[in-house]
Design an enzyme around this catalytic site. Structure first.
Site, mmCIF file in Angstrom:
data_model
loop_
_atom_site.group_PDB
_atom_site.id
_atom_site.type_symbol
_atom_site.label_atom_id
_atom_site.label_comp_id
_atom_site.label_asym_id
_atom_site.label_seq_id
_atom_site.Cartn_x
_atom_site.Cartn_y
_atom_site.Cartn_z
ATOM 1 N N GLN A 36 -0.066 26.881 4.039
ATOM 2 C CA GLN A 36 0.948 27.884 3.675
ATOM 3 C C GLN A 36 1.699 27.431 2.420
ATOM 4 O O GLN A 36 2.136 26.281 2.333
ATOM 5 C CB GLN A 36 1.923 28.026 4.845
ATOM 6 C CG GLN A 36 2.909 29.172 4.741
ATOM 7 C CD GLN A 36 3.808 29.202 5.970
ATOM 8 O OE1 GLN A 36 4.757 28.420 6.046
ATOM 9 N NE2 GLN A 36 3.520 30.072 6.926
ATOM 10 N N TYR A 44 13.155 33.285 3.106
ATOM 11 C CA TYR A 44 12.843 32.460 1.944
ATOM 12 C C TYR A 44 12.640 33.360 0.718
ATOM 13 O O TYR A 44 12.816 34.571 0.782
ATOM 14 C CB TYR A 44 11.634 31.577 2.227
ATOM 15 C CG TYR A 44 11.866 30.592 3.355
ATOM 16 C CD1 TYR A 44 12.928 29.683 3.290
ATOM 17 C CD2 TYR A 44 11.076 30.590 4.501
ATOM 18 C CE1 TYR A 44 13.174 28.790 4.329
ATOM 19 C CE2 TYR A 44 11.314 29.695 5.547
ATOM 20 C CZ TYR A 44 12.368 28.801 5.460
ATOM 21 O OH TYR A 44 12.617 27.927 6.477
ATOM 22 N N GLY A 63 2.640 28.268 18.352
ATOM 23 C CA GLY A 63 3.208 27.133 17.637
ATOM 24 C C GLY A 63 3.753 26.079 18.569
ATOM 25 O O GLY A 63 3.131 25.038 18.806
ATOM 26 N N ARG A 64 4.929 26.368 19.135
ATOM 27 C CA ARG A 64 5.556 25.378 20.012
ATOM 28 C C ARG A 64 4.702 25.076 21.242
ATOM 29 O O ARG A 64 4.727 23.968 21.785
ATOM 30 C CB ARG A 64 6.958 25.852 20.412
ATOM 31 C CG ARG A 64 7.949 25.800 19.252
ATOM 32 C CD ARG A 64 9.285 26.436 19.604
ATOM 33 N NE ARG A 64 9.170 27.888 19.731
ATOM 34 C CZ ARG A 64 10.141 28.671 20.184
ATOM 35 N NH1 ARG A 64 11.297 28.133 20.581
ATOM 36 N NH2 ARG A 64 9.990 29.976 20.252
ATOM 37 N N CYS A 106 5.393 25.225 27.106
ATOM 38 C CA CYS A 106 6.631 25.006 26.352
ATOM 39 C C CYS A 106 7.772 25.752 27.059
ATOM 40 O O CYS A 106 7.642 26.940 27.339
ATOM 41 C CB CYS A 106 6.477 25.537 24.921
ATOM 42 S SG CYS A 106 7.968 25.464 23.946
#
Length: 339
Positions: A100, A170, A315-316, A339
């Site tokens: 990325q 961002y 992800g997590r 998770c």
């Protein structure tokens, strides 16, 4: 699990299943941007657990674009060796290596970058105090070129898909949204103006990597703030971006004022953004990745089965148990450390 473990293609890249580990800060990068053996091992373990693709965490395309001293970087050739090691080990473990590319814009501080943060407009980050430097048109063009340089380095390092980070408050997201972009020139105003920098970056990256190389774009389809992006407006933006040649969209949410939608807490519903992904998928003929509290392979399989997305980002869940994909494919659901 018959849906989750079917193969899928993005251009000519074959993914062995529908599970993707999205870009996720590891905090295993040295404060000079160096990649260590720990960083490489972190990515090797995630790839070895069975996802089809792993996207390396946001790599800064420019020194003033970093948001943390421990952020990965790709703005100089000195970072190539470490990034190449990551790409090699992920590929050796059977995962497609992706990366990325990113610029933080106003979502950083003078303490980190030793200058005023760059932004589309004279509006500071709502969670970081301090003045910002609105970008001139020449400076915008420099940043577009830096995204292109980053793409060149990603290909040289051995990555097989590039994702442009256009989400989470961002720089690119700052341009896309009326929440953060009040420019009155050709980079502001309507959807065409606010999406101009994203279109130019995609065009630049495409020119660098060629027509057959897959490009993903990550968008915050909803920002949950006044004047922020909605799914409907994001679809209008994506129409512009798909025309420029993106091959897959990762549908996320949130910005610097709504971080709870970037990294959702446990009281939020599982797969809370899957319906947004489904709306995007209904509109376009390109693959869509869903993300957002998808920490259970049963939930992930249902998303694919229901046609809400083509790929699911975990992800997590892969931090908690790197072997989740393998265990799920083998039917060992009770062995997964959720998770």
């Amino acid at each position: 699990m018959k849906h989750l473990f079917t193969p899928f293609k993005i251009k000519d890249r074959l993914l062995k299943n529908r599970i993707v580990m999205p870009g996720l800060a590891s905090f295993l990068i040295e404060d000079d941007g160096s990649i260590t053996d720990k960083t490489v091992e972190h990515y090797r373990r995630r790839a070895a657990g069975g996802p089809a693709m792993v996207i390396v965490e946001a790599c800064a395309v420019s020194p003033e674009g970093i948001v943390s001293e421990h952020q990965a970087r790709i703005y100089h050739d000195r970072f190539l060796e470490g990034l190449s090691q990551i790409a090699r080990v992920m590929k050796s473990e059977g995962a497609l290596p992706a990366l990325q590319i990113h610029h933080g814009g106003r979502q950083t501080s003078i303490k980190i970058i030793k200058q005023k943060p760059l932004a589309p407009s004279p509006l500071p980050c709502p969670t970081i105090t301090g003045e910002v430097e609105p970008l001139t048109i020449d400076a915008i063009q420099e940043i577009v070129g830096k995204f292109g340089d980053a793409a060149d380095r990603a290909v040289e390092a051995g990555f097989e898909l590039i994702e442009i980070h256009g989400a989470h408050g961002y720089l690119i997201n700052q341009f896309l949204s009326r929440f953060s972009n009040i420019r009155e020139d050709e980079y502001g105003g309507d959807v065409a103006g606010r999406s101009r920098i994203a279109r130019e970056i995609i065009r630049e990256v495409r020119e660098r990597v060629g027509g057959d190389f897959p490009i993903s774009f990550k968008i915050s389809a909803q920002e949950f703030v006044p004047d922020g992006l909605t799914v409907e407006e994001s679809i209008e933006i994506l129409k512009e971006l798909v025309d420029e040649g993106i091959d897959v969209v990762q549908v996320s949410a949130g910005n610097d004022a709504t971080p709870e939608w970037i990294c959702q807490p446990m009281f939020m519903e599982k797969a809370c953004l899957a319906d947004s992904a489904a709306q995007v998928k209904k509109t376009f003929g390109i693959p869509v990745m869903a993300v957002g509290r998808i920490n259970d392979p049963v939930v992930a399989d249902a998303i694919i089965a229901q046609g809400k997305a083509d790929l699911v980002c975990i992800g997590r869940g892969l931090l908690s148990d790197p072997e989740m994909p393998k265990k799920a494919q083998e039917g060992r659901l009770e062995d997964i450390r959720i998770c």
